[in-house]
Design a protein around this motif. Structure first.
Motif, PDB file in Angstrom:
ATOM      1  N   ALA A 150       0.837  -1.200   0.000  1.00 24.44           N
ATOM      2  CA  ALA A 150       0.000   0.000   0.000  1.00 24.44           C
ATOM      3  C   ALA A 150       0.869   1.247   0.000  1.00 24.44           C
ATOM      4  CB  ALA A 150      -0.930  -0.016   1.207  1.00 24.44           C
ATOM      5  N   GLY A 151       1.964   1.215   0.728  1.00 25.82           N
ATOM      6  CA  GLY A 151       2.890   2.351   0.747  1.00 25.82           C
ATOM      7  C   GLY A 151       3.518   2.584  -0.611  1.00 25.82           C
ATOM      8  N   LEU A 152       3.884   1.507  -1.300  1.00 27.84           N
ATOM      9  CA  LEU A 152       4.471   1.642  -2.630  1.00 27.84           C
ATOM     10  C   LEU A 152       3.455   2.185  -3.628  1.00 27.84           C
ATOM     11  CD1 LEU A 152       6.592  -1.626  -2.880  1.00 27.84           C
ATOM     12  CD2 LEU A 152       7.429   0.694  -2.604  1.00 27.84           C
ATOM     13  N   LEU A 153       2.213   1.701  -3.525  1.00 25.82           N
ATOM     14  CA  LEU A 153       1.173   2.199  -4.429  1.00 25.82           C
ATOM     15  C   LEU A 153       0.917   3.679  -4.193  1.00 25.82           C
ATOM     16  CD1 LEU A 153      -1.355  -0.783  -4.342  1.00 25.82           C
ATOM     17  CD2 LEU A 153       0.149  -0.114  -6.219  1.00 25.82           C
ATOM     18  N   GLU A 154       0.971   4.086  -2.942  1.00 24.34           N
ATOM     19  CA  GLU A 154       0.769   5.507  -2.623  1.00 24.34           C
ATOM     20  C   GLU A 154       1.907   6.344  -3.191  1.00 24.34           C
ATOM     21  OE1 GLU A 154       0.585   8.255   1.355  1.00 24.34           O
ATOM     22  OE2 GLU A 154      -0.231   6.230   1.481  1.00 24.34           O
ATOM     23  N   GLN A 155       3.131   5.842  -3.107  1.00 25.86           N
ATOM     24  CA  GLN A 155       4.270   6.557  -3.682  1.00 25.86           C
ATOM     25  C   GLN A 155       4.107   6.708  -5.186  1.00 25.86           C
ATOM     26  OE1 GLN A 155       7.781   4.393  -2.639  1.00 25.86           O
ATOM     27  NE2 GLN A 155       8.149   5.592  -0.788  1.00 25.86           N
ATOM     28  N   GLN A 156       3.650   5.652  -5.851  1.00 24.26           N
ATOM     29  CA  GLN A 156       3.467   5.722  -7.302  1.00 24.26           C
ATOM     30  C   GLN A 156       2.399   6.743  -7.653  1.00 24.26           C
ATOM     31  OE1 GLN A 156       2.584   1.743  -8.510  1.00 24.26           O
ATOM     32  NE2 GLN A 156       4.711   1.089  -8.500  1.00 24.26           N
ATOM     33  N   ALA A 157       1.335   6.784  -6.882  1.00 24.25           N
ATOM     34  CA  ALA A 157       0.261   7.725  -7.160  1.00 24.25           C
ATOM     35  C   ALA A 157       0.728   9.161  -6.948  1.00 24.25           C
ATOM     36  CB  ALA A 157      -0.939   7.429  -6.268  1.00 24.25           C
ATOM     37  N   ASN A 158       1.616   9.360  -5.991  1.00 18.98           N
ATOM     38  CA  ASN A 158       2.104  10.706  -5.695  1.00 18.98           C
ATOM     39  C   ASN A 158       3.239  11.138  -6.617  1.00 18.98           C
ATOM     40  OD1 ASN A 158       0.291  10.941  -3.596  1.00 18.98           O
ATOM     41  ND2 ASN A 158       1.741  10.258  -2.048  1.00 18.98           N
ATOM     42  N   ASN A 159       3.798  10.231  -7.381  1.00 16.55           N
ATOM     43  CA  ASN A 159       4.923  10.557  -8.247  1.00 16.55           C
ATOM     44  C   ASN A 159       4.701   9.992  -9.651  1.00 16.55           C
ATOM     45  OD1 ASN A 159       7.360  11.353  -9.232  1.00 16.55           O
ATOM     46  ND2 ASN A 159       8.615  10.216  -7.782  1.00 16.55           N
ATOM     47  N   PRO A 160       3.804  10.597 -10.432  1.00 17.70           N
ATOM     48  CA  PRO A 160       3.521  10.063 -11.773  1.00 17.70           C
ATOM     49  C   PRO A 160       4.698  10.192 -12.734  1.00 17.70           C
ATOM     50  CG  PRO A 160       2.352  12.126 -11.430  1.00 17.70           C
ATOM     51  CD  PRO A 160       2.995  11.754 -10.120  1.00 17.70           C
ATOM     52  N   GLN A 161       5.604  11.136 -12.468  1.00 21.45           N
ATOM     53  CA  GLN A 161       6.757  11.305 -13.353  1.00 21.45           C
ATOM     54  C   GLN A 161       7.636  10.056 -13.331  1.00 21.45           C
ATOM     55  OE1 GLN A 161       9.357  14.496 -12.288  1.00 21.45           O
ATOM     56  NE2 GLN A 161      10.473  14.441 -14.201  1.00 21.45           N
ATOM     57  N   MET A 162       7.766   9.439 -12.165  1.00 21.83           N
ATOM     58  CA  MET A 162       8.574   8.228 -12.057  1.00 21.83           C
ATOM     59  C   MET A 162       7.988   7.127 -12.937  1.00 21.83           C
ATOM     60  SD  MET A 162       9.744   6.097  -8.677  1.00 21.83           S
ATOM     61  CE  MET A 162       8.123   5.475  -8.283  1.00 21.83           C
ATOM     62  N   MET A 163       6.669   7.014 -12.976  1.00 22.29           N
ATOM     63  CA  MET A 163       6.024   5.993 -13.793  1.00 22.29           C
ATOM     64  C   MET A 163       6.301   6.241 -15.276  1.00 22.29           C
ATOM     65  SD  MET A 163       4.705   3.806 -11.829  1.00 22.29           S
ATOM     66  CE  MET A 163       3.658   2.899 -12.932  1.00 22.29           C
ATOM     67  N   GLN A 164       6.344   7.500 -15.685  1.00 26.21           N
ATOM     68  CA  GLN A 164       6.607   7.818 -17.083  1.00 26.21           C
ATOM     69  C   GLN A 164       8.030   7.437 -17.465  1.00 26.21           C
ATOM     70  OE1 GLN A 164       5.809  11.971 -17.310  1.00 26.21           O
ATOM     71  NE2 GLN A 164       3.591  11.723 -17.474  1.00 26.21           N
ATOM     72  N   GLN A 165       8.959   7.574 -16.527  1.00 24.80           N
ATOM     73  CA  GLN A 165      10.363   7.313 -16.823  1.00 24.80           C
ATOM     74  C   GLN A 165      10.702   5.833 -16.795  1.00 24.80           C
ATOM     75  OE1 GLN A 165      12.338   9.595 -13.838  1.00 24.80           O
ATOM     76  NE2 GLN A 165      12.162  11.521 -14.956  1.00 24.80           N
ATOM     77  N   MET A 166       9.857   5.000 -16.220  1.00 24.19           N
ATOM     78  CA  MET A 166      10.187   3.594 -16.058  1.00 24.19           C
ATOM     79  C   MET A 166      10.422   2.875 -17.389  1.00 24.19           C
ATOM     80  SD  MET A 166       7.953   2.283 -12.854  1.00 24.19           S
ATOM     81  CE  MET A 166       8.514   0.602 -12.974  1.00 24.19           C
ATOM     82  N   GLY A 167       9.675   3.219 -18.403  1.00 23.93           N
ATOM     83  CA  GLY A 167       9.802   2.531 -19.677  1.00 23.93           C
ATOM     84  C   GLY A 167      10.837   3.125 -20.598  1.00 23.93           C
ATOM     85  N   GLN A 168      11.537   4.157 -20.157  1.00 21.37           N
ATOM     86  CA  GLN A 168      12.493   4.836 -21.015  1.00 21.37           C
ATOM     87  C   GLN A 168      13.915   4.436 -20.666  1.00 21.37           C
ATOM     88  OE1 GLN A 168      11.751   8.989 -20.590  1.00 21.37           O
ATOM     89  NE2 GLN A 168       9.717   8.886 -21.481  1.00 21.37           N
ATOM     90  N   ARG A 169      14.774   4.547 -21.645  1.00 14.72           N
ATOM     91  CA  ARG A 169      16.186   4.265 -21.418  1.00 14.72           C
ATOM     92  C   ARG A 169      16.820   5.454 -20.704  1.00 14.72           C
ATOM     93  NH1 ARG A 169      18.035   1.300 -26.992  1.00 14.72           N
ATOM     94  NH2 ARG A 169      16.703  -0.501 -26.670  1.00 14.72           N
ATOM     95  N   PRO A 170      17.863   5.206 -19.917  1.00 16.29           N
ATOM     96  CA  PRO A 170      18.490   6.298 -19.171  1.00 16.29           C
ATOM     97  C   PRO A 170      19.056   7.398 -20.054  1.00 16.29           C
ATOM     98  CG  PRO A 170      19.310   4.172 -18.408  1.00 16.29           C
ATOM     99  CD  PRO A 170      18.432   3.918 -19.592  1.00 16.29           C
TER     100      PRO A 170
END
Length: 80
Positions: free
Chosen positions: A41-61
Motif C-alpha cells: 500500500a505504501g508503494l502504491l501511494e508513492q506511485q500515485a504521488n509521483n507520476p513522473q517516475m512511472m513515465q520514466q520507467m519505460g524509457q532508457r536512461p
C-alpha cells in the motif's frame, strides 16, 4: 542464552517432516501478509504521488536512441 535457544529452534526446523514444514510455511505466510500488504500500500501511494517516475520507467536512461543506419548495422556485423 539466546544463542542456545536459536540453535534448538534451528534444529527443530531442520528436523521437521514435509507436512510439518508445509504447515510452518502457511503459518509464516499468514503472519507476514499484513506487513506485506502495508508495504504494498505504501508503494502504491508513492506511485500515485509521483507520476513522473512511472513515465520514466519505460524509457532508457540516455533518452531516445537514434535508429541505426545501414552503415551502423554493417559495422556491427548485423548485415551480411
Amino acid at each position: 542464552m539466546a544463542k542456545k535457544s536459536l540453535e534448538k529452534l534451528a534444529d527443530k526446523i531442520i528436523n521437521l517432516s514435509p507436512e510439518e514444514a508445509q504447515q510452518l510455511q502457511l503459518v509464516i505466510k499468514a503472519k507476514m501478509l499484513p506487513e506485506m500488504a502495508k508495504k504494498q500500500a505504501g508503494l502504491l501511494e508513492q506511485q500515485a504521488n509521483n507520476p513522473q517516475m512511472m513515465q520514466q520507467m519505460g524509457q532508457r536512461p540516455g533518452g531516445q536512441m537514434p535508429m541505426p543506419t545501414t552503415r551502423d548495422a554493417a559495422v556491427r556485423g548485423l548485415l551480411r
